[in-house]
Scaffold this active site. Structure first.
Site, mmCIF file in Angstrom:
data_model
loop_
_atom_site.group_PDB
_atom_site.id
_atom_site.type_symbol
_atom_site.label_atom_id
_atom_site.label_comp_id
_atom_site.label_asym_id
_atom_site.label_seq_id
_atom_site.Cartn_x
_atom_site.Cartn_y
_atom_site.Cartn_z
ATOM 1 N N SER A 129 9.474 61.257 68.970
ATOM 2 C CA SER A 129 8.161 61.899 69.103
ATOM 3 C C SER A 129 7.041 60.861 69.035
ATOM 4 C CB SER A 129 7.953 62.911 67.970
ATOM 5 O OG SER A 129 8.890 63.944 68.084
ATOM 6 N N ARG A 178 13.248 75.761 81.018
ATOM 7 C CA ARG A 178 12.682 75.968 79.679
ATOM 8 C C ARG A 178 11.264 76.529 79.823
ATOM 9 N NH1 ARG A 178 13.700 70.648 76.307
ATOM 10 N NH2 ARG A 178 12.764 71.918 74.673
ATOM 11 N N ASP A 203 15.064 70.301 64.936
ATOM 12 C CA ASP A 203 16.075 69.562 65.699
ATOM 13 C C ASP A 203 17.340 69.271 64.890
ATOM 14 O OD1 ASP A 203 14.438 69.574 67.907
ATOM 15 O OD2 ASP A 203 13.623 67.575 67.549
ATOM 16 N N LYS A 232 15.667 75.266 73.557
ATOM 17 C CA LYS A 232 15.782 73.801 73.555
ATOM 18 C C LYS A 232 16.611 73.358 74.768
ATOM 19 C CE LYS A 232 13.418 73.329 69.838
ATOM 20 N NZ LYS A 232 12.107 72.711 69.894
ATOM 21 N N ARG A 235 20.711 76.509 71.474
ATOM 22 C CA ARG A 235 21.446 75.814 70.404
ATOM 23 C C ARG A 235 22.105 76.758 69.409
ATOM 24 N NH1 ARG A 235 17.323 70.635 69.725
ATOM 25 N NH2 ARG A 235 18.119 69.556 71.557
HETATM 26 C C1 S3P Z 1 8.820 67.611 69.638
HETATM 27 C C2 S3P Z 1 8.662 68.880 69.150
HETATM 28 C C3 S3P Z 1 9.771 69.833 68.997
HETATM 29 C C4 S3P Z 1 11.122 69.139 69.012
HETATM 30 C C5 S3P Z 1 11.225 68.136 70.124
HETATM 31 C C6 S3P Z 1 10.142 67.079 69.993
HETATM 32 C C7 S3P Z 1 7.629 66.756 69.805
HETATM 33 O O1 S3P Z 1 9.729 70.761 70.070
HETATM 34 O O2 S3P Z 1 12.151 70.098 69.127
HETATM 35 O O3 S3P Z 1 12.481 67.501 70.073
HETATM 36 O O4 S3P Z 1 7.779 65.533 69.996
HETATM 37 O O5 S3P Z 1 6.520 67.294 69.713
HETATM 38 P P1 S3P Z 1 8.845 72.102 69.999
HETATM 39 O O6 S3P Z 1 7.442 71.709 69.839
HETATM 40 O O7 S3P Z 1 9.073 72.805 71.300
HETATM 41 O O8 S3P Z 1 9.406 72.857 68.835
#
Ligand code: S3P
Length: 429
Positions: A23, A122, A316, A343, A347
């Site tokens: 992230s 998605r 995650d 996701k 999942r």
């Molecule tokens: C992320 C937010 C999450 C996470 C993804 C990375 C991010 O998703 O599942 O792997 O970097 O902001 P969501 O915001 O859809 O929950």
């Protein structure tokens, strides 16, 4: 391709580092590109997903060089991006597509974003709706999926007050990034906590915003100034080894330099509540992000209830928590995790069906799972559903099971953790 994992070969011992946080890596490229001046990033994750973000900004004229493990980004400022001369392919990366959309709605050129077959299915209406409320011209297939067409709206975007209908840092971040181009203040009401790396990084790059409990207020007319960034190890990648070392007898490992941002440490809270022996040492803070070394030793686990308040901070890690719960004493219930269905795979379904093949007592629920722990898992032929987090969670399950398991489609780990198997095999040899 099928990978064979020989389980129960002995304890896990040693010191490891996991790659940079995914992230934070995406955000460092995006915010570095929009800043004025140079940004140098150390410790970036070099995975397929992050490559998609780098290539997208290169297509828009940003000069990004990788030299001796560091990424140098020549920021072009908020108004310096150029129209790409082809569509932007976000591959498997939801973060690239959703955050980038927030930036693109503020540009005065037309772009098209596509993804692979998983990403194209998605939900994108979650970003289309708030961005349109800000005045963006963004269209999706059937108004809810990629490909996304983003056109110049001809007018300046306007700030909005928005309550997130689901706990999603990607949606929150898309709105925050679009707000860089808006007149009038944006205020986001999160409801449930999600990762706050965008807020922290915008602040670190000199953009004012303030958050107060669940509300985030974005300033207007700010600008971003290039900075040096060090990216800590990804706690989501560390989680696989935290669970493996907890489950495998006599294990004792140290995972160095891991990000412990409180919006991401739900996994540590949950494992400790289950009885895990985890200690955080050498705590420090680098570029607005807390980090530590994580010491994990084998321990017996017991089942617990994990409810919706904490889900956003460990979303995650749930497939890996399901593995831990399958081997804990008693029942574990995971609630309020419906987001898992959207996701890279569904999942809830993927991890339940595969762990069942290994003898786990796991029941799918509409918003989570109920898992009654068992003494041991048995080897099986397992499917990754082409989802990196499912492949890695199942690999940890297979490592605990006596005998040979097979994982079909393990290569998808390259989107977030290309060296996952090297580290797993190094620790268990
Ligand atoms: C992320 C937010 C999450 C996470 C993804 C990375 C991010 O998703 O599942 O792997 O970097 O902001 P969501 O915001 O859809 O929950």
């Amino acid at each position: 391709m099928v990978l064979i994992i020989k389980g129960k070969r002995g304890s896990l011992k040693g010191e490891i580092e996991v790659p940079g946080d995914k992230s934070i890596s995406h955000r460092s490229i995006m915010i570095g590109a929009l800043a004025e001046g140079m940004t140098t990033v150390s410790g970036i994750l070099t995975s397929e997903d992050v490559k998609r973000t780098i290539e997208a900004f290169e297509q828009m004229g940003v000069n990004i060089k990788i030299e001796r493990g560091k990424v140098n980004i020549e920021g072009v400022g908020l108004k310096g991006l150029r129209k790409p001369n082809s569509i932007i392919d976000c591959g498997n990366s939801g973060t690239t597509m959703r955050l980038l959309s927030g930036i693109l709605v503020g540009q005065n050129f037309h772009t098209t974003l596509v993804g692979d077959s998983s990403l194209n299915n998605r939900p994108m209406d979650r970003i289309i709706k708030p961005l349109r409320k800000m005045g963006a011209n963004i269209q999706g297939r059937e108004d809810r999926f990629a490909p996304l067409e983003i056109k110049a709206s001809g007018k300046k975007l306007k700030g909005i007050k928005y309550r997130l209908p689901m706990a999603s840092a990607q949606v929150k971040s898309a709105i925050l990034l679009a707000s860089l181009y808006a007149e009038g203040q944006t205020c986001i009401d999160e409801g449930r906590t999600t990762r706050d790396h965008t807020e922290r990084m915008l602040n670190y790059f000199g953009y004012s915003l303030c958050s107060n409990r669940e509300k985030i207020y974005m300033d207007i007319n700010g600008h971003l100034v290039g900075r040096d960034i060090y990216i800590p190890g990804d706690i989501s990648s560390a989680a696989y080894f935290m669970v493996a070392a907890t489950l495998i007898k006599d294990s004792n490992i140290l995972i160095k330099n891991v990000g412990i941002n409180p919006t991401r440490t739900g996994i540590i809270k949950v494992l400790k509540k289950m009885g895990a022996n985890i200690k955080l040492i050498n705590k420090r803070k680098i570029n607005n992000e807390p980090i530590a070394d994580i010491h994990v030793r084998y321990s017996r686990l017991k089942g617990i209830t994990i409810d919706e308040d904490i889900i956003g901070t460990l979303i995650d890690e749930i497939p890996t928590i399901a593995v831990a719960a399958s081997l804990a004493e008693g029942e574990t219930t995971i609630k309020g995790a419906e987001e898992l269905k959207y996701k890279e795979s569904n999942r809830i379904r993927a991890i339940s069906s595969e762990l069942k093949k290994m003898g786990a007592n796991i029941r799918e629920q509409f918003d989570g799972m109920t898992i009654a722990g068992t003494k041991a898992l048995k080897p099986a032929y397992l499917n990754s559903y082409n989802d990196h987090r499912i492949a890695m969670a199942l690999s940890i399950a297979a490592t605990t099971a006596e005998g040979e398991s097979k994982i079909n489609g393990h290569n998808c780990v390259k989107v977030s953790f290309p060296k996952f198997y090297d580290i797993l095999f190094q620790l268990s040899s």
